[in-house]
Design an enzyme around this catalytic site. Structure first.
Site, PDB file in Angstrom:
ATOM      1  N   ASN A  71      31.216  31.091  33.438  1.00 16.30           N
ATOM      2  CA  ASN A  71      32.250  31.866  32.761  1.00 16.30           C
ATOM      3  C   ASN A  71      32.049  31.828  31.253  1.00 16.30           C
ATOM      4  OD1 ASN A  71      34.740  32.620  31.478  1.00 16.30           O
ATOM      5  ND2 ASN A  71      35.808  32.351  33.408  1.00 16.30           N
ATOM      6  N   ILE A  80      35.174  35.697  36.017  1.00 19.57           N
ATOM      7  CA  ILE A  80      35.840  36.489  34.977  1.00 19.57           C
ATOM      8  C   ILE A  80      37.347  36.319  35.096  1.00 19.57           C
ATOM      9  CG2 ILE A  80      36.250  38.829  34.111  1.00 19.57           C
ATOM     10  CD1 ILE A  80      33.446  39.532  35.264  1.00 19.57           C
ATOM     11  N   ASP A  81      37.968  35.846  34.028  1.00 15.85           N
ATOM     12  CA  ASP A  81      39.421  35.743  33.942  1.00 15.85           C
ATOM     13  C   ASP A  81      39.928  37.000  33.251  1.00 15.85           C
ATOM     14  OD1 ASP A  81      39.250  33.150  35.009  1.00 15.85           O
ATOM     15  OD2 ASP A  81      38.905  32.297  33.020  1.00 15.85           O
ATOM     16  N   ALA A  82      40.806  37.729  33.929  1.00 14.65           N
ATOM     17  CA  ALA A  82      41.242  39.031  33.423  1.00 14.65           C
ATOM     18  C   ALA A  82      42.751  39.095  33.261  1.00 14.65           C
ATOM     19  CB  ALA A  82      40.786  40.138  34.373  1.00 14.65           C
ATOM     20  N   MET A 102      39.390  37.579  29.437  1.00 14.16           N
ATOM     21  CA  MET A 102      39.961  36.481  28.669  1.00 14.16           C
ATOM     22  C   MET A 102      38.967  35.328  28.598  1.00 14.16           C
ATOM     23  SD  MET A 102      42.914  37.750  27.915  1.00 14.16           S
ATOM     24  CE  MET A 102      43.809  36.318  27.271  1.00 14.16           C
TER      25      MET A 102
END
Length: 267
Positions: free
Chosen positions: A114, A140-142, A152
């Site tokens: 990440n 993926i942090d969204a 994010m």
């Protein structure tokens, strides 16, 4: 037809298994080794093991529990390899090719990357060239901001300049073999996956997409499988609070006709 996957997620924070909510609040809920052993016994298709610690301190401060009180992630992973019989993805703290090699040599079949992907997108290219795209997952942090999905960083705290629909394509082109899409807004809310986010990602790429964030009921797995083209549905919190949770979730989906791998001893 390729079967869909059901994947438990274990969140490790400073030695503890934790429950997360919106990437802000973390509740200690037990020993991470015991959880891995249970998921293996319950015939999980895979396991995602994410280290979300903010530092290198690993101490449960509970020597009375009778479990080894390891002080490094690598020691924990070495023990994980002894109790699991399913493919494992390990993520968190991966910055170099040597970090990947070490995790693969201990217990991992795949790694999840990440932060380093955001810091150096070329790292995904180098990683896939070295180890093969089949073992490189980009996490993926969204979050939805001003009616668009934004990537994010810094554990969901920092808004990056990347739009999700552009970033996922860039990661695919860089050699990622899979994508793990986690909704910051839905994390720990038990309100279900962000279907619009998952649909946007799955329609933008040609590599497998794993859904994460928001599951509070088995029906949420079914919703994502019905309404999006994701290849796998993953969750953390829901699997921790009931006996045989993976077994029950699989039975729920099989009984409703979803194309997932059946429990081995199911008639």
């Amino acid at each position: 037809m390729k079967k869909k996957r059901l994947i438990p997620v274990v969140l490790l924070r400073n030695g503890w298994l934790v429950q997360s909510k919106e990437f802000k609040r973390y509740q200690n809920i037990g020993n991470p080794m015991s959880s891995v052993k249970r998921f293996s016994e319950w015939e999980s298709d895979e396991l995602i093991y994410l280290n979300i610690s903010r530092d290198e301190s690993f101490d449960m401060r509970r020597d009375d529990l009778g479990h080894p009180n390891h002080h490094t992630l690598l020691d924990i992973l070495a023990d994980v390899s002894k109790v699991t019989f399913m493919p494992i993805t390990v993520g968190g703290g991966i910055r170099t090719l040597d970090d990947i090699q070490t995790r693969l040599s201990l217990c991992a079949d795949k790694v999840s990357i990440n932060t380093q992907a955001l810091a150096d997108p070329n790292f995904i290219y180098s990683s896939s060239r070295e180890f093969g795209s089949q073992c490189i997952i980009v996490s993926i942090d969204a979050r939805r901001i001003d009616n668009q999905y934004v990537v994010m960083g810094d554990g969901g705290r920092e808004i990056t300049p990347h739009k999700v629909k552009d970033w996922v394509k860039k990661m695919e082109d860089s050699g990622a073999g899979e994508l793990l899409i986690n909704s910051v807004d839905r994390d720990g809310t038990k309100t279900g996956y962000d279907i619009e986010l998952l649909d946007e990602v799955a329609n933008a790429v040609n590599i497998p997409v794993i859904a994460l964030g928001g599951v509070g009921d088995f029906s949420h797995f079914a919703e994502a499988l019905s309404e999006t083209n994701v290849d796998a549905v993953a969750a953390a919190n829901i699997f921790q609070y009931m006996d045989q949770s993976v077994f029950l979730a699989k039975n729920y989906l099989v009984d409703r006709g979803y194309n997932i791998r059946k429990i081995f001893n199911r008639k």
